[in-house]
Each structure stands twice: as structure tokens, then as C-alpha cells.
Design a protein around this motif. Structure first.
Motif, PDB file in Angstrom:
ATOM      1  N   UNK A  74       0.886  -0.868  -0.017  1.00  0.00           N
ATOM      2  CA  UNK A  74       0.121  -0.211  -0.019  1.00  0.00           C
ATOM      3  C   UNK A  74       0.760   1.292   0.476  1.00  0.00           C
ATOM      4  N   UNK A  75       2.132   1.852   1.224  1.00  0.00           N
ATOM      5  CA  UNK A  75       3.071   2.122   0.620  1.00  0.00           C
ATOM      6  C   UNK A  75       3.572   2.262  -0.475  1.00  0.00           C
ATOM      7  N   UNK A  76       3.933   1.938  -1.325  1.00  0.00           N
ATOM      8  CA  UNK A  76       4.593   2.083  -2.457  1.00  0.00           C
ATOM      9  C   UNK A  76       3.738   1.869  -3.595  1.00  0.00           C
ATOM     10  N   UNK A  77       2.118   1.780  -3.563  1.00  0.00           N
ATOM     11  CA  UNK A  77       1.756   1.745  -4.519  1.00  0.00           C
ATOM     12  C   UNK A  77       0.288   2.363  -4.584  1.00  0.00           C
ATOM     13  N   UNK A  78      -0.416   1.687  -3.155  1.00  0.00           N
ATOM     14  CA  UNK A  78      -1.659   1.969  -3.256  1.00  0.00           C
ATOM     15  C   UNK A  78      -1.710   4.180  -2.672  1.00  0.00           C
ATOM     16  N   UNK A  79      -0.738   4.235  -1.582  1.00  0.00           N
ATOM     17  CA  UNK A  79      -0.385   5.319  -1.142  1.00  0.00           C
ATOM     18  C   UNK A  79      -0.707   6.373  -2.728  1.00  0.00           C
ATOM     19  N   UNK A  80       0.196   6.568  -2.833  1.00  0.00           N
ATOM     20  CA  UNK A  80       0.447   7.756  -4.705  1.00  0.00           C
ATOM     21  C   UNK A  80      -0.874   7.527  -5.187  1.00  0.00           C
ATOM     22  N   UNK A  81      -1.237   6.965  -5.272  1.00  0.00           N
ATOM     23  CA  UNK A  81      -2.344   6.046  -6.725  1.00  0.00           C
ATOM     24  C   UNK A  81      -3.706   6.593  -5.765  1.00  0.00           C
ATOM     25  N   UNK A  82      -3.442   6.625  -4.349  1.00  0.00           N
ATOM     26  CA  UNK A  82      -5.137   7.909  -3.399  1.00  0.00           C
ATOM     27  C   UNK A  82      -4.261   8.581  -3.717  1.00  0.00           C
ATOM     28  N   UNK A  83      -3.234   9.316  -3.434  1.00  0.00           N
ATOM     29  CA  UNK A  83      -2.922  11.046  -2.986  1.00  0.00           C
ATOM     30  C   UNK A  83      -2.779  11.215  -4.556  1.00  0.00           C
ATOM     31  N   UNK A  84      -2.688  10.652  -5.788  1.00  0.00           N
ATOM     32  CA  UNK A  84      -3.300  11.817  -6.593  1.00  0.00           C
ATOM     33  C   UNK A  84      -4.146  11.470  -7.407  1.00  0.00           C
ATOM     34  N   UNK A  85      -5.724  10.483  -7.260  1.00  0.00           N
ATOM     35  CA  UNK A  85      -5.979  10.970  -7.329  1.00  0.00           C
ATOM     36  C   UNK A  85      -7.444  12.194  -6.435  1.00  0.00           C
ATOM     37  N   UNK A  86      -6.824  12.619  -4.821  1.00  0.00           N
ATOM     38  CA  UNK A  86      -7.186  13.053  -4.479  1.00  0.00           C
ATOM     39  C   UNK A  86      -7.262  14.145  -5.339  1.00  0.00           C
ATOM     40  N   UNK A  87      -5.674  14.661  -5.855  1.00  0.00           N
ATOM     41  CA  UNK A  87      -5.495  15.799  -6.292  1.00  0.00           C
ATOM     42  C   UNK A  87      -6.163  15.974  -7.515  1.00  0.00           C
ATOM     43  N   UNK A  88      -6.939  15.095  -8.001  1.00  0.00           N
ATOM     44  CA  UNK A  88      -7.886  15.379  -9.318  1.00  0.00           C
ATOM     45  C   UNK A  88      -7.296  14.456 -10.716  1.00  0.00           C
ATOM     46  N   UNK A  89      -6.162  13.433 -10.003  1.00  0.00           N
ATOM     47  CA  UNK A  89      -5.309  13.095 -11.564  1.00  0.00           C
ATOM     48  C   UNK A  89      -6.001  11.819 -11.367  1.00  0.00           C
ATOM     49  N   UNK A  90      -6.735  10.990 -12.802  1.00  0.00           N
ATOM     50  CA  UNK A  90      -6.677   9.590 -12.755  1.00  0.00           C
ATOM     51  C   UNK A  90      -5.736   8.643 -12.290  1.00  0.00           C
TER      52      UNK A  90
END
Length: 113
Positions: A74-90
């Protein structure tokens, strides 16, 4: 105003090594680059295919070894993906592999998670 590009834009490829009771021994991590795996394909003279090349190297954005926990994933893959989504990116997390290789467990963490 559109948001600026995320820090890690583009496709990233991570590899999670599944724990095995009897590891094949056909691959190893590169001594210099921990995100590179070296695969050794044994020669078999009985096969029709003539494998003149027996060593292959593959580069990844990250390699999670057989001792990696769900939290590490999660720290390596999931968290950056969630942060990008919350910042408005796919953002997409896509698991690919053979049947029974652990894709569902990697994504969901299993029934007890």
C-alpha cells in the motif's frame, strides 16, 4: 485552472514476488539496482526451441520481495495512487498475472484484512 502534473506521472510498473515454499532459483535481484531482476532460463537440449540466450534482465519502478507485507504494498503503490486521485488526477492500480498468483490478495489483502 487545471492542476499541475503529479510528481510521478505516467505508467509505473511494480513487481510483487509471491512467497513460495520451494523457490525456483531462476531469478535474482540485481546487485547494483534493486529494481532490476535477472532471470536465468535453463538450457534444455531436448526441446525444439534453441534458447541461445539464457539470461534476461527486466527493469521495474519497484520490486516488492516475498517478505513484503500488505502495508508495504500500500505504501509503495496504493498511497501514491490515492494521493494523485485526491489531487484530481486519474489513478489506476492494475494487477496482472497467472491464475492463483495472488492478484486478488495483493489488491484486497484477503478475507481477514
Amino acid at each position: 485552472m487545471p492542476p499541475s502534473a503529479p510528481p510521478s506521472s505516467g505508467v509505473q510498473v511494480f513487481l510483487r514476488v509471491r512467497p513460495a515454499p520451494k523457490p525456483s532459483g531462476f531469478f535474482e535481484r540485481d546487485d547494483i539496482d534493486p529494481n532490476k531482476l535477472i532471470f536465468h532460463v535453463p538450457k534444455n537440449e531436448r526441446l525444439i526451441v534453441n534458447n541461445t540466450r539464457t539470461t534476461y534482465g527486466y527493469q521495474f519502478n519497484g520490486v516488492l520481495d516475498d517478505k513484503s507485507s500488505q502495508d508495504d504494498v500500500f505504501r509503495a503503490i496504493g498511497l501514491p495512487a490515492v494521493k494523485n486521485a485526491l489531487d484530481g488526477f486519474n489513478s489506476t492500480v492494475f494487477a496482472y498475472g497467472q491464475t492463483g498468483s495472488g492478484k486478488t490478495f495483493t489488491i484486497t489483502g484477503g478475507a481477514g484484512e
